[in-house]
Scaffold this active site. Structure first.
Site, PDB file in Angstrom:
ATOM      1  N   HIS A 274      61.661  60.303  37.473  1.00  0.00           N
ATOM      2  CA  HIS A 274      62.606  61.416  37.529  1.00  0.00           C
ATOM      3  C   HIS A 274      62.716  61.999  38.934  1.00  0.00           C
ATOM      4  O   HIS A 274      61.717  62.270  39.592  1.00  0.00           O
ATOM      5  CB  HIS A 274      62.160  62.503  36.555  1.00  0.00           C
ATOM      6  CG  HIS A 274      63.140  63.611  36.405  1.00  0.00           C
ATOM      7  ND1 HIS A 274      64.462  63.398  36.067  1.00  0.00           N
ATOM      8  CD2 HIS A 274      63.007  64.960  36.543  1.00  0.00           C
ATOM      9  CE1 HIS A 274      65.086  64.551  35.994  1.00  0.00           C
ATOM     10  NE2 HIS A 274      64.229  65.514  36.284  1.00  0.00           N
TER      11      HIS A 274
ATOM     12  N   SER B   3      67.924  67.260  38.769  1.00  0.00           N
ATOM     13  CA  SER B   3      67.677  67.558  37.367  1.00  0.00           C
ATOM     14  C   SER B   3      68.648  68.642  36.902  1.00  0.00           C
ATOM     15  O   SER B   3      69.855  68.474  37.029  1.00  0.00           O
ATOM     16  CB  SER B   3      66.212  67.932  37.159  1.00  0.00           C
ATOM     17  OG  SER B   3      65.857  67.878  35.792  1.00  0.00           O
TER      18      SER B   3
ATOM     19  N   ASP C 242      63.705  56.561  34.958  1.00  0.00           N
ATOM     20  CA  ASP C 242      63.631  57.980  34.629  1.00  0.00           C
ATOM     21  C   ASP C 242      63.688  58.106  33.113  1.00  0.00           C
ATOM     22  O   ASP C 242      64.733  57.930  32.502  1.00  0.00           O
ATOM     23  CB  ASP C 242      64.808  58.721  35.273  1.00  0.00           C
ATOM     24  CG  ASP C 242      64.751  60.221  35.068  1.00  0.00           C
ATOM     25  OD1 ASP C 242      63.953  60.681  34.230  1.00  0.00           O
ATOM     26  OD2 ASP C 242      65.518  60.936  35.744  1.00  0.00           O
TER      27      ASP C 242
END
Length: 626
Positions: free
Chosen positions: A379, A231, A348
């Protein structure tokens, strides 16, 4: 195993060692009271192209930990001094006892010292009319800082240190004990990790303290660095790589945000990341801003958050501008020299899959060694550790294990474990060809998709209402709040690989409207154990006001038809035999877009509307449409 413990009173030894090794006092004190191993060991131990766990490196009692501050080339917090980044190092004792120089796995993050957590009280109110300035938002809560020196984070240490790597962490600008301000993208978030890599390679200054302090050198570093993270922590490796910094040999970004415009906007539309309705770039700034004293924080809030972010993010129109341009790493990708293994998920909906696909495509075009690992979940989710190991072992230890040869795309199929991806020569699948399907009317129930266009003009109209979730609209047998068109049942499974594209001719009864498009697999699986791939194929969003330019919205003339064309999110999915592929067109997407007052009408000219699907084999096997 022999253990040697120095006396507390042997301070002469401590400070002599400190001076010789140029370590912070805290680190040397840690070393002074730690056991020391006897005998030399071989590092690395490589088998089948992978660095193996070395028994003597597994015991954390024999690790050296210390922290320092690395000087950057910028001053964000306005104190007239170059900002320093807080760095922590975890390395084997053998880097001292055997004078080993080892490669580094480096992870940088704005999260290490804590965030505002799950408090969304300061998020923007999505209940906003399109084109209007947003309602004022609340102030963010204070962040309770986490972490103690010298350890910033323990992530990745157990995976990589026992295999013969030094593990380094740093806090991003304006977070934790790093100086400066968060910029959420832009130059400093690339230059900060670059400075750390420069320090690891002997080109930048490190110090024992945030101000002043004694010099610290990375004498134990081989000068070869790999980066990884998930991320935001995956964005930073890409940011660092765009600088072309020497010594950064390989990066493995997992679910990276490669463009903050694409994270908070979509084709001119204000579109929030999944699960974070009301978030924008200024909200993310507040979420991570854990650094600095009260005066510094106030300076950063004023000059970075308020004067740059809130003044330029433009929640009224969603238009692209120079502020967003500077936070799009595709615009800097020509600087990348490191090998890149991109990792992402096709489902995601926080950091949507285009973030990695667009970089993968650009790097391929530039001739940079790059591969793609994609799975079917949500995710996050890194590649198998064996795959990451082969990459780090090849590029950091120089092992000729063939990782750069062969397949360029690794995709986890729908029913497989994430550790067992299927190899493909490239992404998209080399045999994928565009198949165009056209809608046949059926509103307010369901229309059909067919492979032949309509020969006569036909329109259908939907009425916007954000109260209904997309999942509800897709399952509805009858509703005026969406248009949906489905293929007949598939006589065989269909493998989609690539980026679907929609062309619409539409008219609106108001000057502005949200436009949302979903591809779904029907019938909808309502079972509790259903997977995300059972129902959602992909999604896309756009602002009809930005047909001519992403930088300038133009109000729609009510009743006038406009042609709009845009990509949906990339996908690679096998739709099972017996399912139907559905194209759903609606306006406000409750979980993603702004929520204007319901009632806006969108009219679609079906004769001039089509969907292009990337189908492996180039045909869609359909049951009879009778």
């Amino acid at each position: 195993m022999t253990k040697l413990v120095r006396s507390r009173l042997d301070l002469t030894w401590v400070f002599t060692t400190m001076k010789r090794l140029r370590l912070p006092v805290l680190a040397v004190l840690f070393l002074a009271i730690s056991p020391v191993q006897g005998g030399e060991i071989q590092i690395p131990v490589i088998k089948d192209g992978e660095a193996q766990v070395i028994k003597e490196l597994e015991d954390s009692d024999y690790w050296i930990r210390h922290d320092l501050w690395v000087e950057t080339e910028f001053d964000l917090d306005g104190d007239g001094k170059l900002d320093r980044m807080h760095v922590s190092v975890t390395r084997p004792t053998q880097t001292d006892t055997q004078s080993l120089k080892l490669p580094v796995i480096y992870n940088s993050s704005p999260y290490f010292a804590g965030t505002t957590g799950g408090d969304e009280s300061y998020f923007w109110d999505a209940r906003q009319e399109l084109g209007d300035e947003p309602p004022k938002r609340s102030a963010a809560p204070a962040i309770e800082r986490e972490g103690t020196r010298p350890i910033i984070s323990k992530r990745h240490v157990k995976d990589w240190l026992p295999r013969g790597f030094v593990v380094v962490h740093s806090s991003a600008p304006g977070t934790g004990l790093s100086q400066g301000c968060p910029t959420v993208g832009d130059d400093p978030e690339a230059l900060a990790p670059k400075a750390v890599i420069d320090w690891l390679c002997g080109r930048a200054k490190g110090f024992t303290e945030p101000f002043g302090g004694e010099p610290v050198e990375a004498y134990w570093s081989s000068g070869k660095v790999g980066m990884t993270g998930t991320s935001y922590n995956g964005t930073i490796p890409l940011a660092a790589a765009t600088t072309g910094v020497e010594g950064l040999e390989v990066i493995i970004p997992v679910a990276p945000n490669t463009s903050y415009y694409h994270y908070y906007r979509s084709n001119g539309l204000v579109r929030h990341p999944g699960g974070y309705l009301g978030e924008d770039i200024d909200i993310l700034y507040d979420f991570i801003h854990s650094g600095g004293d009260e005066e510094t924080r106030a300076y950063c809030d004023c000059h970075i958050r308020d004067e740059q972010m809130m003044a330029n993010q433009d929640r009224a129109t969603g238009d692209y501008n120079d502020f967003w341009y500077s936070r799009d790493y595709l615009n800097r990708v020509d600087g990348v020299k490191a090998a890149v293994l991109m990792a992402h998920a096709f489902n995601d909906w926080n950091v949507v899959p285009e973030h990695s696909i667009r970089i993968y495509e650009a790097l391929k075009k530039n001739g940079v060694e790059t591969q793609l690992f994609m799975h079917q979940g949500g995710h996050g989710g890194p590649p198998p550790i064996s795959m990451m190991n082969r990459w780090f072992t090849h590029y950091l230890y120089g092992e000729d294990n063939g990782v750069e040869k062969g397949s360029k795309s690794w995709i986890v199929r729908e029913k497989d474990e994430r550790t067992k991806p299927t190899e493909y020569p490239q992404y998209p699948h080399p045999e994928a060809k565009d198949v165009v399907v056209y809608p046949v009317p059926g509103a307010p129930q369901r229309g059909r998709l067919q492979t032949a266009p309509l020969t006569e003009p036909i329109t259908e109209t939907l009425v916007d209402n954000f109260s209904f979730a997309g999942e509800t609209l897709a399952q509805a047998e009858y509703t005026e709040h969406r248009l949906i068109y489905t293929t007949p049942e598939l006589s065989e499974a269909v493998h989609l690989s690539g980026t679907p594209r929609i062309k619409l001719r539409l008219a609106c009864d108001r000057p502005a409207a949200n436009l949302s498009v979903w591809l779904v697999s029907l019938p909808w699986n309502t079972q509790k154990n259903s997977k995300i791939t059972d129902n959602i194929i992909t999604r896309g969003w756009a602002d009809p006001q930005n047909i001519e330019s992403m930088r300038e919205s133009k109000p729609l003339v009510p009743g006038q038809f406009y042609d709009i064309e845009f990509d949906l999110q990339p996908d690679d999915q096998v739709i099972a035999k017996g399912q139907q592929i559905g194209l759903m067109v609606f306006s406000s997407d409750r979980d993603y877009t702004l929520h204007p007052t319901p009632g806006t009408k969108l009219t679609i000219d079906l004769q001039h509307t089509q969907l292009s699907l990337p189908v492996v084999g180039g045909t869609i096997p359909l049951e009879s449409q009778d």
